[in-house]
Write a protein that holds these residues in place. Structure first.
Motif: not given
Length: 285
Positions: A84-110
């Motif tokens: 983006c041209e600085p004179a027109r302001g910062v360009c920002r967007g949204e990053l998203g994701a959906t995870l299927g079944r996954f293995q991770g930390a026990d007890r939700g201690d991510f």
């Protein structure tokens, strides 16, 4: 018999209270797990705010006991986009994701350095009309998704349509001739602009070229949805359409996925990518 009824009422009451207490404990544990995963994702250098995280499945404690989770949805807003041209302001967007079944930390201690073994990822990078306006240099740009042919409405959920890749309607003000309206300090949409200008609606196709979003205006839009049908001199029509067309810089996606397709999403535009079995780290989101 009255005594039996009293015992039954007490037993039912105790069971209801116990079930409610168990539910509250489970919900509390899920909220804690979501917060821990959100904080872990926020360790990624490009994530400026804690993302919104929802862990799928119930009960949560059963999943957390062995680190086998039903899935998760993640949305990180305010991520800075390149080009983006600085004179027109910062360009920002949204990053998203959906995870299927996954293995991770026990007890939700991510933590940020955890390795999540996931069955699938569906990711998107979403740009609103304000950000697209900065890229296209059309300050008052709006985006809409028309309903299918023969159906009234604006193409929203009530019409069964939230996205499409062809025939998306962009509306905005450009100068005549178009190349005269590129000054960031004096855009054609501003009331102080003194040159000739026109506000029009055009139909655009969205696609992906080598992982980058390509926006191509195909014609002026004259369909049944709300639009502006202004007079554009014949010798300037192609140049006006070009003002609504560009290939954006390659935009970031969750965990470095490469965009596979592009589509509108209501009044936004998004890149979409899907992946099968893979390993990811929250701090590399």
């Amino acid at each position: 018999m009255p005594g039996m009824r009293k015992i039954l009422v007490v037993a039912v009451t105790v069971a209801v209270v116990a079930a409610a207490a168990a539910l509250l404990v489970d919900v509390g544990a899920a909220i804690r797990g979501e917060h821990r995963l959100s904080r872990a994702l926020a360790e990624s250098p490009r994530v400026p705010f804690d993302p919104e995280v929802t862990l799928a499945g119930f009960p949560f404690l059963t999943q957390a006991a062995n680190g086998e989770y039903s899935g998760a949805t993640i949305s990180a807003r305010g991520v800075e986009m390149p080009g983006c041209e600085p004179a027109r302001g910062v360009c920002r967007g949204e990053l998203g994701a959906t995870l299927g079944r996954f293995q991770g930390a026990d007890r939700g201690d991510f933590t940020g350095s955890d390795v999540l073994h996931t069955a699938s990822i569906s990711a998107y990078t979403r740009l609103d009309a304000v950000t697209l306006a900065r890229y296209l240099r059309i300050t008052d740009l709006t985006v809409s998704t028309p309903a299918p042919d023969g159906r009234a409405g604006g193409g929203g959920p009530q019409d069964g349509v939230v996205s499409r890749s062809e025939g998306v309607v962009f509306t905005g003000t450009v100068a005549l001739p178009p190349e005269d309206g590129l000054d960031a300090d004096d855009p054609p949409s501003a009331s102080a602009y003194t040159g000739p200008k026109v506000r029009v609606s055009v139909a655009v196709d969205l696609s992906v070229t080598y992982g980058a979003l390509e926006i191509r205006a195909t014609d002026f839009y004259t369909g049944p949805e709300r639009h502006l049908d202004a007079e554009v001199p014949e010798d300037m029509r192609a140049a006006v359409l070009d003002r609504f067309s560009m290939v954006l810089p390659r935009l970031p996606m969750a965990w470095g996925l490469v965009a596979q397709r592009a589509e509108s999403f209501g009044g936004d535009v998004q890149l979409v990518s899907e992946s099968g079995v893979t390993d990811v780290r929250p701090d590399r989101f």
